[in-house]
Design a protein around this motif. Structure first.
Motif, PDB file in Angstrom:
ATOM      1  N   TYR A   1      32.676  46.465  41.383  1.00 53.63           N
ATOM      2  CA  TYR A   1      31.721  47.410  40.949  1.00 53.63           C
ATOM      3  C   TYR A   1      31.417  48.744  41.697  1.00 53.63           C
ATOM      4  CZ  TYR A   1      30.443  42.549  39.430  1.00 53.63           C
ATOM      5  OH  TYR A   1      30.501  41.174  38.708  1.00 53.63           O
TER       6      TYR A   1
ATOM      7  N   GLU B   1      29.845  43.599  31.786  1.00 55.21           N
ATOM      8  CA  GLU B   1      30.089  42.258  31.951  1.00 55.21           C
ATOM      9  C   GLU B   1      29.107  41.242  31.104  1.00 55.21           C
ATOM     10  OE1 GLU B   1      31.857  41.478  36.410  1.00 55.21           O
ATOM     11  OE2 GLU B   1      29.814  41.492  36.025  1.00 55.21           O
TER      12      GLU B   1
ATOM     13  N   CYS C   1      29.908  41.829  26.953  1.00 52.64           N
ATOM     14  CA  CYS C   1      31.328  41.328  26.700  1.00 52.64           C
ATOM     15  C   CYS C   1      31.516  39.806  27.147  1.00 52.64           C
ATOM     16  CB  CYS C   1      32.433  42.240  27.324  1.00 52.64           C
ATOM     17  SG  CYS C   1      32.157  43.720  26.845  1.00 52.64           S
TER      18      CYS C   1
ATOM     19  N   ARG D   1      32.142  38.322  30.172  1.00 52.13           N
ATOM     20  CA  ARG D   1      33.450  38.202  31.092  1.00 52.13           C
ATOM     21  C   ARG D   1      33.345  39.091  32.005  1.00 52.13           C
ATOM     22  NH1 ARG D   1      38.825  41.437  29.649  1.00 52.13           N
ATOM     23  NH2 ARG D   1      38.686  41.549  31.920  1.00 52.13           N
ATOM     24  N   LYS D   2      33.901  38.652  33.060  1.00 46.71           N
ATOM     25  CA  LYS D   2      34.347  39.367  34.345  1.00 46.71           C
ATOM     26  C   LYS D   2      34.823  40.648  34.443  1.00 46.71           C
ATOM     27  CE  LYS D   2      33.021  37.868  37.795  1.00 46.71           C
ATOM     28  NZ  LYS D   2      32.065  38.279  38.522  1.00 46.71           N
ATOM     29  N   SER D   3      34.388  41.508  35.423  1.00 40.17           N
ATOM     30  CA  SER D   3      35.048  43.157  35.184  1.00 40.17           C
ATOM     31  C   SER D   3      36.489  43.099  35.540  1.00 40.17           C
ATOM     32  CB  SER D   3      34.416  43.899  36.282  1.00 40.17           C
ATOM     33  OG  SER D   3      34.658  43.529  37.545  1.00 40.17           O
TER      34      SER D   3
ATOM     35  N   LYS E   1      39.858  40.482  35.023  1.00 40.13           N
ATOM     36  CA  LYS E   1      40.152  38.858  34.542  1.00 40.13           C
ATOM     37  C   LYS E   1      41.851  38.787  34.610  1.00 40.13           C
ATOM     38  CE  LYS E   1      39.520  35.780  30.751  1.00 40.13           C
ATOM     39  NZ  LYS E   1      39.132  35.651  29.465  1.00 40.13           N
TER      40      LYS E   1
ATOM     41  N   LEU F   1      38.155  45.303  32.527  1.00 42.82           N
ATOM     42  CA  LEU F   1      37.173  45.361  31.553  1.00 42.82           C
ATOM     43  C   LEU F   1      36.999  46.885  31.386  1.00 42.82           C
ATOM     44  CD1 LEU F   1      35.480  44.098  29.493  1.00 42.82           C
ATOM     45  CD2 LEU F   1      33.602  43.539  31.198  1.00 42.82           C
TER      46      LEU F   1
END
Length: 164
Positions: free
Chosen positions: A41, A67, A70, A72-74, A76, A87
């Motif tokens: 972040y 996040e 979408c 999901r985590k930034s 993956k 992401l």
């Protein structure tokens, strides 16, 4: 970053302070200190010997928004295509190629209202511009989400060349 998203009694998400405000005095607009923030972040300027401004919080907000929309985590690790690992980069690629359905995935609401998904994606991309001067203020983001202001983003968020 989950510690910066709070839920009220109605389970409505509230975005809390991302941190830079605590580092600046009221009369100060930028600072130079050691990196602070949660990995994934943290705005690019922390790593580039650039002045740190409140725009680092906009970057963090943009990643969080990505996040959320979408699902999901930034970052993956377990993805079939390595281009999907980060992401922020993948979402910008999908936006450029007009392949928003890839980002929406199995989210039926996003697929059904792809225009709203696109608007939220554009706001997120606007917030994660590598050039901090191109990131919006939170007021402008709110006006955009309310529909009072059109989303205006730089054509390529990763085209900023930093002169160090």
């Amino acid at each position: 970053m989950p510690q910066n998203v709070l839920l009220d009694e109605g389970l409505t998400a509230k975005i809390a302070d991302f941190g830079i405000a605590k580092l600046l005095r009221k009369d100060q607009t930028q600072t130079t200190i050691k990196i602070r923030g949660t990995r994934g972040y943290v705005a690019p300027e922390w790593f580039r010997n650039m002045p740190i401004t409140v725009k680092v919080d906009m970057y963090s907000f943009g990643i969080l928004l990505l996040e959320l929309i979408c699902c999901r985590k930034s970052c993956k690790q377990d993805v079939a295509n390595e281009n999907e690992m980060i992401l922020a980069e993948w979402s910008c690629d999908c936006y450029r190629r007009k392949e928003l359905h890839l980002l929406a995935g199995d989210d039926e609401e996003a697929v059904e209202d792809i225009e709203m998904f696109k608007k939220l994606l554009m706001v997120a991309i606007w917030c994660i511009q590598e050039n901090p001067a191109l990131r919006p203020s939170m007021k402008k983001v709110m006006l955009t989400l309310e529909g009072s202001v059109e989303v205006s983003i730089h054509p390529d968020p990763f085209s900023f060349i930093c002169s160090v």
